[in-house]
Write a protein that holds these residues in place. Structure first.
Motif, mmCIF file in Angstrom:
data_model
loop_
_atom_site.group_PDB
_atom_site.id
_atom_site.type_symbol
_atom_site.label_atom_id
_atom_site.label_comp_id
_atom_site.label_asym_id
_atom_site.label_seq_id
_atom_site.Cartn_x
_atom_site.Cartn_y
_atom_site.Cartn_z
ATOM 1 N N GLU A 26 -46.508 -19.703 -0.165
ATOM 2 C CA GLU A 26 -47.909 -19.543 -0.564
ATOM 3 C C GLU A 26 -47.966 -18.739 -1.842
ATOM 4 O O GLU A 26 -47.339 -17.676 -1.930
ATOM 5 N N MET A 27 -48.707 -19.241 -2.799
ATOM 6 C CA MET A 27 -48.815 -18.529 -4.063
ATOM 7 C C MET A 27 -50.220 -17.950 -4.216
ATOM 8 O O MET A 27 -51.207 -18.684 -4.251
ATOM 9 N N LEU A 28 -50.283 -16.614 -4.267
ATOM 10 C CA LEU A 28 -51.569 -15.953 -4.526
ATOM 11 C C LEU A 28 -51.818 -16.006 -6.028
ATOM 12 O O LEU A 28 -50.888 -15.747 -6.807
ATOM 13 N N PHE A 39 -41.295 -18.238 -20.590
ATOM 14 C CA PHE A 39 -42.220 -19.257 -21.098
ATOM 15 C C PHE A 39 -42.380 -20.253 -19.962
ATOM 16 O O PHE A 39 -41.446 -20.979 -19.626
ATOM 17 N N TRP A 40 -43.543 -20.235 -19.315
ATOM 18 C CA TRP A 40 -43.706 -20.986 -18.064
ATOM 19 C C TRP A 40 -44.298 -22.379 -18.293
ATOM 20 O O TRP A 40 -45.267 -22.530 -19.036
ATOM 21 N N GLU A 41 -43.682 -23.373 -17.653
ATOM 22 C CA GLU A 41 -44.176 -24.751 -17.766
ATOM 23 C C GLU A 41 -44.211 -25.355 -16.357
ATOM 24 O O GLU A 41 -43.287 -25.183 -15.573
ATOM 25 N N TRP A 94 -44.617 -11.264 -9.320
ATOM 26 C CA TRP A 94 -45.873 -11.810 -9.853
ATOM 27 C C TRP A 94 -45.635 -12.292 -11.270
ATOM 28 O O TRP A 94 -45.002 -11.581 -12.070
ATOM 29 N N ASN A 95 -46.119 -13.489 -11.548
ATOM 30 C CA ASN A 95 -45.979 -14.057 -12.886
ATOM 31 C C ASN A 95 -47.374 -14.213 -13.498
ATOM 32 O O ASN A 95 -48.226 -14.882 -12.928
ATOM 33 N N LEU A 96 -47.582 -13.581 -14.652
ATOM 34 C CA LEU A 96 -48.862 -13.714 -15.364
ATOM 35 C C LEU A 96 -48.615 -14.666 -16.522
ATOM 36 O O LEU A 96 -47.860 -14.340 -17.445
ATOM 37 N N ILE A 147 -44.871 -26.451 -2.819
ATOM 38 C CA ILE A 147 -43.545 -26.958 -2.432
ATOM 39 C C ILE A 147 -42.697 -27.071 -3.693
ATOM 40 O O ILE A 147 -43.135 -27.651 -4.694
ATOM 41 N N ARG A 148 -41.507 -26.472 -3.647
ATOM 42 C CA ARG A 148 -40.614 -26.541 -4.813
ATOM 43 C C ARG A 148 -39.281 -27.164 -4.409
ATOM 44 O O ARG A 148 -38.312 -26.467 -4.140
ATOM 45 N N VAL A 149 -39.267 -28.481 -4.288
ATOM 46 C CA VAL A 149 -38.031 -29.181 -3.906
ATOM 47 C C VAL A 149 -37.747 -30.341 -4.850
ATOM 48 O O VAL A 149 -37.032 -31.262 -4.494
ATOM 49 N N VAL A 151 -55.862 -17.704 -18.348
ATOM 50 C CA VAL A 151 -54.912 -16.920 -17.550
ATOM 51 C C VAL A 151 -54.604 -17.684 -16.268
ATOM 52 O O VAL A 151 -55.506 -18.236 -15.627
ATOM 53 N N ASP A 152 -53.316 -17.714 -15.914
ATOM 54 C CA ASP A 152 -52.856 -18.397 -14.690
ATOM 55 C C ASP A 152 -51.817 -17.475 -14.073
ATOM 56 O O ASP A 152 -50.772 -17.237 -14.667
ATOM 57 N N THR A 153 -52.110 -16.910 -12.905
ATOM 58 C CA THR A 153 -51.100 -16.022 -12.320
ATOM 59 C C THR A 153 -50.596 -16.562 -10.983
ATOM 60 O O THR A 153 -51.307 -17.314 -10.307
HETATM 61 N N1 GLY Z 1 -48.151 -20.673 -12.537
HETATM 62 C C1 GLY Z 1 -47.426 -19.492 -12.441
HETATM 63 C C2 GLY Z 1 -46.178 -19.602 -11.648
HETATM 64 O O1 GLY Z 1 -45.996 -20.565 -10.946
HETATM 65 O O2 GLY Z 1 -45.348 -18.732 -11.716
#
Ligand code: GLY
Length: 338
Positions: free
Chosen positions: A90-92, A159-161, A200-202, A67-69, A223-225
């Motif tokens: 849903e995030m694969l 740069f993902w946080e 897709w985000n790697l 959920i992104r709210v 690794v977190d995708t």
């Molecule tokens: N953890 C990767 C993303 O949410 O894009």
């Protein structure tokens, strides 16, 4: 391929690469005050990244309810206006906990996209963090992507946080051009046009953001995708919008029947209602009830927002309440149970 098969084929691909399938965590984070809702697949692995817990498996794969709210990742205002942002999705994802790193993450993402799912290479673009020459060189050497399609971007995009604090790192994203004019694609439009979808985000997790804003190095590299199932379905099913995929078709057709209106005449309204029904269903099912504060208040706001959009369809008040409870609520349950 329907959404169920697409989800399965992602999981199977990584199981064949020795990943262990784990269940989705609830959308209500276990024990993390930095988040209101689970916003990414990696949330449940935070203490592994921070070296506070030893992993049971060093390679895992799953499909995570997100959920992104609220907080750092909040897509609410985009929802409905375009066909590819959601409050719930849903995030694969596949993860390596101190095991493989950038090379395999890149090779396997490209293999799944271009050899298994056979996405058109002439529509694919890749971004890497501007200082990450290693990722840039790996894309060039380890895949057959055209070099002109690898773009260096800054911190904002690459740069993902997960939140204001916590595990983070440089990332490499794969984008897909959904427009009609193949000859007129332009690197400058990636991240700047709704014709280019991030699929897709790697993320190469190697840092921890501290409360004072500084970054520390983590003891191990991970690794977190994350790949949005809804967008992948849209692209693989040849649709122009996530709402045209089988993930939403039943809700849309129920809403057409209940409201005696047509999707094509009320696209934004339908999109918002269908999106919010899913968010509400999963939030409530995982124990977040509408209330006056915190998470419950977010749920209450989304419920109120959904109701406001229902009014656009000119429901009669009584009919609306009866139909909501009698027909849309079972639809919510079907979504949860499937
Ligand atoms: N953890 C990767 C993303 O949410 O894009």
């Amino acid at each position: 391929m329907n959404s169920k098969k697409i989800r399965q084929s992602f999981i199977k691909f990584f199981e064949n690469k020795k990943h262990h399938k784990v269940a989705s965590a609830p959308v209500l984070p276990y024990d993390d005050k930095s988040l209101l809702f689970t916003n990414a697949g990696m949330n449940q692995f935070k203490s592994i990244f921070l070296d506070l817990e030893k992993p049971k498996y060093i390679r895992v794969v799953n499909s995570q309810k997100c959920i992104r709210v609220s907080g750092k990742h909040n897509d609410l205002e985009e929802v409905g206006r375009d066909g590819f942002h959601h409050t719930f999705f849903e995030m694969l994802g596949n993860w390596s906990f101190g095991d493989y790193y950038k090379k395999e993450a890149i090779q396997w993402a490209w293999e799944l996209f271009t050899e298994v799912w056979k996405l058109d290479k002439s529509r694919l673009w890749v971004t890497v963090f501007k200082d990450d020459d290693e990722a840039y060189n790996l894309w060039e050497k380890e895949t057959d992507i055209d070099k002109s399609r690898i773009i260096k971007c800054g911190k904002k995009d690459n740069f993902w946080e997960m939140a204001e604090t916590g595990p983070c790192g440089p990332c490499s994203e794969i984008h897909y051009y959904v427009g009609d004019d193949l000859e007129n694609q332009n690197a400058k439009h990636v991240n700047n046009s709704s014709d280019y979808w991030e699929l897709w985000n790697l993320v190469f997790i190697q840092n921890n953001r501290l409360k004072d804003g500084t970054l520390e190095d983590l003891p191990n590299k991970h690794v977190d995708t994350g790949a949005g199932l809804e967008r992948i379905c849209s692209v693989l099913q040849g649709k122009n919008s996530n709402y045209e995929t089988d993930l939403f078709s039943e809700t849309i057709s129920d809403l057409e029947k209940i409201s005696k209106t047509k999707y094509i005449d009320n696209e934004v309204t339908y999109n918002v209602i269908c999106d919010h029904i899913r968010m509400l269903s999963f939030a409530i099912a995982d124990g977040v009830l509408p209330s006056n504060e915190g998470r419950g208040y977010v749920v209450r706001r989304v419920l109120r927002r959904a109701s406001k959009f229902v009014m656009n369809l000119d429901f009669k008040r009584n009919q609306y309440y009866i139909n909501w409870s009698n027909q849309l609520f079972p639809q919510c349950l079907t979504l949860i149970l499937n």
